[in-house]
Design a protein around this motif. Structure first.
Motif, PDB file in Angstrom:
ATOM      1  N   ALA A 190      -5.226   1.302   6.278  1.00  0.00           N
ATOM      2  CA  ALA A 190      -3.993   0.563   6.000  1.00  0.00           C
ATOM      3  C   ALA A 190      -3.024   0.666   7.168  1.00  0.00           C
ATOM      4  O   ALA A 190      -2.363  -0.317   7.533  1.00  0.00           O
ATOM      5  N   ASP A 191      -2.937   1.849   7.780  1.00  0.00           N
ATOM      6  CA  ASP A 191      -2.074   2.016   8.943  1.00  0.00           C
ATOM      7  C   ASP A 191      -2.552   1.151  10.103  1.00  0.00           C
ATOM      8  O   ASP A 191      -1.751   0.512  10.796  1.00  0.00           O
ATOM      9  N   ALA A 237      -6.808   6.476  -2.177  1.00  0.00           N
ATOM     10  CA  ALA A 237      -5.588   6.152  -1.432  1.00  0.00           C
ATOM     11  C   ALA A 237      -5.517   6.955  -0.142  1.00  0.00           C
ATOM     12  O   ALA A 237      -5.129   6.432   0.908  1.00  0.00           O
ATOM     13  N   GLU A 238      -5.902   8.210  -0.215  1.00  0.00           N
ATOM     14  CA  GLU A 238      -5.884   9.043   0.982  1.00  0.00           C
ATOM     15  C   GLU A 238      -6.932   8.595   1.987  1.00  0.00           C
ATOM     16  O   GLU A 238      -6.702   8.616   3.195  1.00  0.00           O
ATOM     17  N   CYS A 288       0.834  -1.212   0.000  1.00  0.00           N
ATOM     18  CA  CYS A 288       0.000   0.000   0.000  1.00  0.00           C
ATOM     19  C   CYS A 288       0.866   1.258   0.000  1.00  0.00           C
ATOM     20  O   CYS A 288       0.547   2.238  -0.673  1.00  0.00           O
ATOM     21  N   SER A 289       1.953   1.226   0.755  1.00  0.00           N
ATOM     22  CA  SER A 289       2.845   2.382   0.793  1.00  0.00           C
ATOM     23  C   SER A 289       3.478   2.635  -0.576  1.00  0.00           C
ATOM     24  O   SER A 289       3.574   3.780  -1.023  1.00  0.00           O
ATOM     25  N   GLY A 302       0.886   4.045  -2.912  1.00  0.00           N
ATOM     26  CA  GLY A 302       0.644   5.452  -2.577  1.00  0.00           C
ATOM     27  C   GLY A 302       1.754   6.354  -3.080  1.00  0.00           C
ATOM     28  O   GLY A 302       1.500   7.439  -3.617  1.00  0.00           O
ATOM     29  N   LYS A 361      -5.735   5.288   3.710  1.00  0.00           N
ATOM     30  CA  LYS A 361      -4.500   5.335   4.481  1.00  0.00           C
ATOM     31  C   LYS A 361      -4.718   5.026   5.959  1.00  0.00           C
ATOM     32  O   LYS A 361      -3.971   4.229   6.526  1.00  0.00           O
TER      33      LYS A 361
END
Length: 121
Positions: free
Chosen positions: A62-63, A55-56, A7-8, A11, A59
């Motif tokens: 995902a974190d 994506a934003e 994911c990172s 992004g 986030k």
């Protein structure tokens, strides 16, 4: 953990692509540009902006998933170490007795390997 890294990277690639495409998206239709080309260029800009928004928005999730995966991995490793040390430190719980086979064994003839004709009825 792998999903967090993936994911990172996605992004980061989106941010780089947005910076490059943003210059193209801000431009007006060039006089020598066809309507077809301008339509797809505009569509690409909209899709790119939508991907950036997704994506934003994703986030924080995902974190959170990444942190949960780290905690789960460390707890599994800790539990594994506890069990490993418990098993190696205690030793076997049942005493080992020598196994002796004093009884005579019976010989059983084996079946023939080759095919034999079926018995006649």
């Amino acid at each position: 953990m792998k999903s967090f890294v993936v994911c990172s990277l996605i992004g980061l690639m989106l941010l780089v692509a947005v910076a490059e495409v943003r210059a193209e998206c801000d431009e007006e239709k060039a006089p020598d540009e066809s309507d077809f080309k301008h339509f797809f260029k505009n569509l690409g800009c909209k899709v790119n902006q939508g991907a950036k928004d997704v994506a934003e928005a994703a986030k924080p999730y995902a974190d959170k998933i990444g942190e949960g995966a780290k905690e789960f991995g460390s707890s599994v490793a800790h539990k594994y170490d506890e069990i490993k040390h418990k098993l190696t430190d205690e030793g076997p719980t049942t005493p080992k007795a020598p196994i002796a086979y004093d009884a005579p064994t019976e010989k059983v003839p084996l079946a023939p390997i080759g095919s034999s004709p079926p018995p006649a009825l």
